[in-house]
Structures are given as structure tokens and as C-alpha cells.
Design a protein around this motif. Structure first.
Motif, PDB file in Angstrom:
ATOM      1  N   GLU A  99      42.290  30.989  38.907  1.00 14.65           N
ATOM      2  CA  GLU A  99      42.653  32.298  38.214  1.00 14.65           C
ATOM      3  C   GLU A  99      44.016  32.654  38.562  1.00 14.65           C
ATOM      4  O   GLU A  99      44.540  33.189  39.496  1.00 14.65           O
ATOM      5  CB  GLU A  99      41.750  33.311  38.867  1.00 14.65           C
ATOM      6  CG  GLU A  99      40.180  32.770  38.898  1.00 14.65           C
ATOM      7  CD  GLU A  99      39.595  33.072  37.446  1.00 14.65           C
ATOM      8  OE1 GLU A  99      40.393  33.303  36.536  1.00 14.65           O
ATOM      9  OE2 GLU A  99      38.590  32.729  37.267  1.00 14.65           O
ATOM     10  N   PRO A 100      44.880  32.668  37.324  1.00 15.25           N
ATOM     11  CA  PRO A 100      46.399  32.900  37.607  1.00 15.25           C
ATOM     12  C   PRO A 100      46.423  34.464  37.744  1.00 15.25           C
ATOM     13  O   PRO A 100      45.583  35.273  37.513  1.00 15.25           O
ATOM     14  CB  PRO A 100      46.915  32.783  36.180  1.00 15.25           C
ATOM     15  CG  PRO A 100      45.901  31.908  35.428  1.00 15.25           C
ATOM     16  CD  PRO A 100      44.645  32.207  36.107  1.00 15.25           C
ATOM     17  N   LEU A 126      48.402  36.673  36.208  1.00 16.37           N
ATOM     18  CA  LEU A 126      48.858  37.472  35.239  1.00 16.37           C
ATOM     19  C   LEU A 126      47.595  37.658  34.386  1.00 16.37           C
ATOM     20  O   LEU A 126      47.371  38.510  33.650  1.00 16.37           O
ATOM     21  CB  LEU A 126      49.837  37.010  34.583  1.00 16.37           C
ATOM     22  CG  LEU A 126      51.170  36.734  35.406  1.00 16.37           C
ATOM     23  CD1 LEU A 126      52.421  36.365  34.286  1.00 16.37           C
ATOM     24  CD2 LEU A 126      51.528  38.296  35.681  1.00 16.37           C
ATOM     25  N   SER A 127      46.480  36.653  34.449  1.00 13.61           N
ATOM     26  CA  SER A 127      45.298  36.895  33.695  1.00 13.61           C
ATOM     27  C   SER A 127      44.058  36.348  34.183  1.00 13.61           C
ATOM     28  O   SER A 127      42.986  36.456  33.379  1.00 13.61           O
ATOM     29  CB  SER A 127      45.631  35.778  32.323  1.00 13.61           C
ATOM     30  OG  SER A 127      45.885  34.453  32.902  1.00 13.61           O
ATOM     31  N   GLY A 128      43.985  36.102  35.590  1.00 17.28           N
ATOM     32  CA  GLY A 128      42.915  35.753  36.275  1.00 17.28           C
ATOM     33  C   GLY A 128      41.660  36.827  36.365  1.00 17.28           C
ATOM     34  O   GLY A 128      41.966  38.050  36.086  1.00 17.28           O
ATOM     35  N   LYS A 129      40.610  36.422  36.489  1.00 19.03           N
ATOM     36  CA  LYS A 129      39.311  37.134  36.814  1.00 19.03           C
ATOM     37  C   LYS A 129      39.333  37.639  38.386  1.00 19.03           C
ATOM     38  O   LYS A 129      39.314  36.972  39.109  1.00 19.03           O
ATOM     39  CB  LYS A 129      38.011  36.553  36.225  1.00 19.03           C
ATOM     40  CG  LYS A 129      37.844  36.245  34.846  1.00 19.03           C
ATOM     41  CD  LYS A 129      36.519  35.928  34.355  1.00 19.03           C
ATOM     42  CE  LYS A 129      36.538  35.572  32.844  1.00 19.03           C
ATOM     43  NZ  LYS A 129      37.143  34.055  32.705  1.00 19.03           N
ATOM     44  N   THR A 130      39.220  39.052  38.091  1.00 21.92           N
ATOM     45  CA  THR A 130      39.069  39.583  39.829  1.00 21.92           C
ATOM     46  C   THR A 130      37.810  38.969  40.485  1.00 21.92           C
ATOM     47  O   THR A 130      37.989  38.635  41.777  1.00 21.92           O
ATOM     48  CB  THR A 130      38.727  40.998  39.669  1.00 21.92           C
ATOM     49  OG1 THR A 130      39.538  41.488  38.756  1.00 21.92           O
ATOM     50  CG2 THR A 130      38.659  41.726  41.062  1.00 21.92           C
ATOM     51  N   TRP A 168      39.028  35.750  42.038  1.00 22.52           N
ATOM     52  CA  TRP A 168      40.016  36.197  43.373  1.00 22.52           C
ATOM     53  C   TRP A 168      38.839  36.424  44.563  1.00 22.52           C
ATOM     54  O   TRP A 168      39.134  36.300  45.592  1.00 22.52           O
ATOM     55  CB  TRP A 168      40.885  37.207  42.878  1.00 22.52           C
ATOM     56  CG  TRP A 168      41.890  37.114  42.004  1.00 22.52           C
ATOM     57  CD1 TRP A 168      42.144  35.722  41.598  1.00 22.52           C
ATOM     58  CD2 TRP A 168      42.572  37.817  41.203  1.00 22.52           C
ATOM     59  NE1 TRP A 168      43.173  35.844  40.650  1.00 22.52           N
ATOM     60  CE2 TRP A 168      43.317  37.165  40.506  1.00 22.52           C
ATOM     61  CE3 TRP A 168      42.420  39.174  41.074  1.00 22.52           C
ATOM     62  CZ2 TRP A 168      44.292  37.920  39.427  1.00 22.52           C
ATOM     63  CZ3 TRP A 168      43.475  39.899  40.137  1.00 22.52           C
ATOM     64  CH2 TRP A 168      44.260  39.181  39.398  1.00 22.52           C
ATOM     65  N   THR A 206      50.599  27.104  37.862  1.00 21.71           N
ATOM     66  CA  THR A 206      50.461  28.191  37.314  1.00 21.71           C
ATOM     67  C   THR A 206      49.319  29.006  37.715  1.00 21.71           C
ATOM     68  O   THR A 206      48.834  30.040  37.269  1.00 21.71           O
ATOM     69  CB  THR A 206      50.690  28.066  35.611  1.00 21.71           C
ATOM     70  OG1 THR A 206      49.736  26.951  35.516  1.00 21.71           O
ATOM     71  CG2 THR A 206      52.019  27.506  35.186  1.00 21.71           C
ATOM     72  N   VAL A 207      48.280  28.317  38.427  1.00 23.65           N
ATOM     73  CA  VAL A 207      46.990  28.663  38.584  1.00 23.65           C
ATOM     74  C   VAL A 207      46.490  28.917  39.966  1.00 23.65           C
ATOM     75  O   VAL A 207      45.358  29.218  40.209  1.00 23.65           O
ATOM     76  CB  VAL A 207      45.795  28.121  37.710  1.00 23.65           C
ATOM     77  CG1 VAL A 207      45.912  28.002  36.183  1.00 23.65           C
ATOM     78  CG2 VAL A 207      45.970  26.485  38.065  1.00 23.65           C
TER      79      VAL A 207
END
Ligand code: NJP
Length: 251
Positions: A95-96, A98-102, A105, A152-153
């Protein structure tokens, strides 16, 4: 030999290899994970191989603190407590930032950081109340807990492993302040050929086979041997961190 070890994430991969080798060395091993059926299978294999120790499967979702606390109380009832705690369970969600899902994380924080910390606290309290002074807490960390991957991820995963680096050193300091001789170690592998690596290689068998072949990945058994090495160091030797990479891995 005869000592009680908790291995988290013992259903597959590194945790299963660690559980097996400790049973081979005569320990009583409580192996926990959600897929308890896989640990039961491993326990049966260890038994039929005639290993001197025993593997006790325990079903536990480590993202749930109550389940962790119930596990420690079951261990107390059945085995008095733990002498060795191997915090191995962990996961990477790509999950990057800049665009990953909380949610991705949060799952990484829950298992890689919070469960490790709760197990550490409970294992320490268990050792302390039984005056176990030669206990050991080993955290399965990662090379990405020491340097940020050019990916990137994977930055959030890397952040959880940087936390493991800080928590292992913090634990060592707190133990010294408590005048305890319990030791704290982290083991930091590069790429290891497990389901974890397979997922990162997009669950693509061809890509995985090519990567494993080109960089000759570490095997789960390499990490298990390192655990045995760490546990067999003489009492005056405090191994802080062991870093091991496939010889041909660049980053
Ligand atoms: O991973 P994998 P590895 N509750 O996916 C368990 C680190 N590492 O053996 O619940 C309870 O094969 C899961 O059990 P289940 C990595 O960060 C690896 O490669 O049944 N258990 C399974 O037993 C991790 O800390 C590489 O799904 C939970 C185990 O965790 C450790 O090595 C490189 C759980 C994961 O097995 C083991 O990884 C590196 C939960 N909520 C560091 N969630 C590598 N493989 O390349 C997961 O640097 N588990």
C-alpha cells in the motif's frame, strides 16, 4: 532443552521452520497462528519424526489483543509460562503512501508492531514472575527495518520494521535498567523463499521461480538456523541484530 518457546506465525514459512527446529532441539514449542490446522499437521510430522520436543498448536489472531492475552493465560496454565518468545508473525501489504488504503497500513501496524509489543510485554512478565533470568526474546525483523527499499509500495512495511529495530534496542535497554539478564535480539533477513515473498512477486509462479533462481533466496531454514545460533550463544553474549541476505541480492 525442555524450555518453553512461543513462536508466533508458526503455520507456514519462517515460523514453521523455527518451530520445527526448536522441537528438534527438544523444546516445548507453542506455535500460534490463525491457520491452526497447518500447525496441527506440522505437530503430527514432528511427532512421527520422533523429535525430542513437542509442538503445541494454538489458534490466535494476533491482531486481537484479547486473543493474545488468552493465549498467554493458556500457556501459564499448561506450561507455567514462556522462556523464549519468537515474534515472527508479520505481513507486508503493498500500500503506497500516496494512494494506499488505511486498512492495509493498520493491519501491518497491528501485527508487525502491536502484536510484537504485546507478546514481548506478556513474555517478559511471564519470565519475571517465575524468576527466569536466562529468557530470550527474538524479533524477526527485516533488512527493510534498516534501510528504505527502492520500492513504490513497501515504505509502510519498511516503517513497521524500522519500529521493530527501535523496539528491539529499546527492549534491550529496558531489560538492563531492570537488571534482568533476559536477552533481546532481532534477526533481519533479505528475501526469503516463503509465501510472503511469493505474494510480493504478484503470486506469479514464473516470476517467483525466476527471482528465486536469479538471486538464490534465503530459505526459511536459514532463518531457523540463525535462531538456534542466537539461542545457543553463551549467557554473556548479547547478539543485538543478525542481518542476512542472499549473497546475490543487491538492494
Ligand atoms: O511470511 P509468511 P514469512 N494472526 O507469509 C502469520 C519477515 N520477513 O514466514 O494466521 C496470527 O509465509 C501467518 O499465519 P496465519 C516478515 O516480515 C520475511 O516469510 O495462519 N498470525 C503466518 O504463519 C515476518 O515478520 C521476508 O496466516 C498471523 C506468518 O504470520 C516474518 O519474516 C523477508 C497474522 C506469515 O508467514 C515471517 O515471514 C524479510 C495474524 N493476524 C522479513 N497475520 C521474506 N519472506 O522475504 C500473519 O526481510 N500471521
Amino acid at each position: 532443552k525442555g524450555r518453553v518457546a512461543l513462536v508466533t506465525g508458526a503455520s507456514v514459512g519462517i515460523g514453521a521452520a523455527v518451530a520445527r527446529v526448536l522441537v528438534q532441539h527438544g523444546m516445548k514449542v507453542v506455535g500460534c497462528a490463525r491457520s491452526v490446522d497447518k500447525i496441527e499437521k506440522l505437530a503430527a510430522e514432528c511427532q512421527s519424526a520422533g523429535y525430542p520436543g513437542t509442538l503445541f498448536p494454538y489458534k490466535c489472531d494476533l491482531s486481537n489483543e484479547e486473543e493474545i492475552l488468552s493465549m498467554f493465560s493458556a500457556i501459564k496454565t499448561l506450561h507455567q509460562g514462556v522462556d523464549v518468545c519468537i515474534n515472527n508473525a508479520g505481513l507486508a501489504r503493498p500500500e503506497p503512501l500516496l494512494s494506499g488504503k488505511t486498512e492495509g497500513w493498520r493491519t501491518m501496524i497491528d501485527v508487525n508492531v502491536l502484536a510484537l509489543s504485546i507478546c514481548t510485554r506478556e513474555a517478559y512478565q511471564s519470565m519475571k514472575e517465575r524468576n527466569i533470568d536466562d529468557g530470550h526474546i527474538i524479533n524477526i525483523n527485516s533488512m527493510s527495518g534498516h534501510r528504505v527499499l527502492p520500492s513504490t509500495v513497501m515504505h509502510f512495511y519498511s516503517a513497521t520494521k524500522y519500529a521493530v529495530t527501535a523496539l528491539t534496542e529499546g527492549l534491550r535497554q529496558e531489560l538492563r535498567e531492570e537488571k534482568s539478564h533476559i536477552r533481546a535480539t532481532s534477526i533481519s533477513p533479505g528475501l526469503v523463499e516463503t509465501g510472503f515473498a511469493f505474494k510480493l512477486l504478484d503470486n506469479d509462479p514464473e516470476k517467483a521461480a525466476a527471482t528465486y533462481e536469479s538471486i538464490k533466496c534465503l530459505k526459511a531454514e536459514d532463518i531457523a538456523s540463525t535462531v538456534v545460533y542466537v539461542l545457543s550463544a553463551p549467557p554473556h553474549v548479547q547478539i543485538g541484530d543478525v542481518q542476512l541476505r542472499p549473497t546475490e541480492q543487491i538492494s
